[in-house]
Design a protein around this motif. Structure first.
Motif, mmCIF file in Angstrom:
data_model
loop_
_atom_site.group_PDB
_atom_site.id
_atom_site.type_symbol
_atom_site.label_atom_id
_atom_site.label_comp_id
_atom_site.label_asym_id
_atom_site.label_seq_id
_atom_site.Cartn_x
_atom_site.Cartn_y
_atom_site.Cartn_z
ATOM 1 N N TRP A 102 -38.903 -32.117 12.802
ATOM 2 C CA TRP A 102 -38.192 -32.716 11.580
ATOM 3 C C TRP A 102 -37.853 -34.246 11.796
ATOM 4 C CZ3 TRP A 102 -33.133 -34.925 13.156
ATOM 5 C CH2 TRP A 102 -32.491 -35.575 12.048
ATOM 6 N N LYS A 160 -38.124 -30.084 6.707
ATOM 7 C CA LYS A 160 -36.826 -30.579 6.167
ATOM 8 C C LYS A 160 -35.655 -30.405 6.866
ATOM 9 C CE LYS A 160 -39.187 -30.246 1.485
ATOM 10 N NZ LYS A 160 -38.880 -29.759 0.061
ATOM 11 N N TRP A 161 -34.706 -31.050 6.768
ATOM 12 C CA TRP A 161 -33.447 -30.853 7.407
ATOM 13 C C TRP A 161 -32.775 -29.592 7.144
ATOM 14 C CZ3 TRP A 161 -30.397 -32.057 11.118
ATOM 15 C CH2 TRP A 161 -29.140 -31.802 11.171
ATOM 16 N N GLU A 217 -27.675 -34.262 5.922
ATOM 17 C CA GLU A 217 -28.813 -34.816 6.795
ATOM 18 C C GLU A 217 -28.144 -36.237 7.565
ATOM 19 O OE1 GLU A 217 -33.484 -35.325 6.869
ATOM 20 O OE2 GLU A 217 -32.513 -35.386 5.069
ATOM 21 N N LEU A 247 -34.512 -27.092 9.294
ATOM 22 C CA LEU A 247 -34.237 -27.074 10.715
ATOM 23 C C LEU A 247 -32.732 -26.732 10.709
ATOM 24 C CD1 LEU A 247 -34.615 -28.233 13.567
ATOM 25 C CD2 LEU A 247 -33.630 -30.529 12.786
#
Length: 107
Positions: free
Chosen positions: A75, A82-83, A8, A86
């Motif tokens: 995001w 959540k990353w 992330e 995504l």
């Protein structure tokens, strides 16, 4: 699938949030996420090998990614996604999805 998901980019997310906090109006979300193409560059650097192998260049990638603005806003700005969700959805749709659609040309 998580092996195809880069870590992330919290620094990029923070900059997107800062840009959003300095803007007001209907186009602020798009401005915040697309300024400098930071997220696009980050993802391109992670996936460019697979994308180029499919004949997808930087411009094509930008066009494809722009279809997911609302998810990116969810995001980066709203903290609703959540990353891993995504990035996973983007990978499935853009990298793997383009591979699938490419194969259908030959059927």
């Amino acid at each position: 699938m998580t092996e195809n998901i880069p870590p992330e980019p919290l620094d990029i997310k923070d900059r997107i949030k800062k840009r959003m906090s300095t803007c007001s109006g209907p186009g602020c979300g798009n401005f915040a996420i697309w300024f400098g193409n930071e997220l696009a560059k980050y993802l391109w650097n992670s996936w460019k090998g697979e994308l180029r192998a499919q004949g997808i260049d930087w411009v094509d990638f930008l066009k494809m990614l722009s279809e997911y603005n609302s998810l990116i806003v969810s995001w980066a700005i709203k903290d609703e996604l959540k990353w891993i969700e995504l990035a996973g959805r983007l990978y499935e749709a853009i990298v793997k999805g383009s591979r699938r659609s490419d194969l259908t040309r030959f059927m």
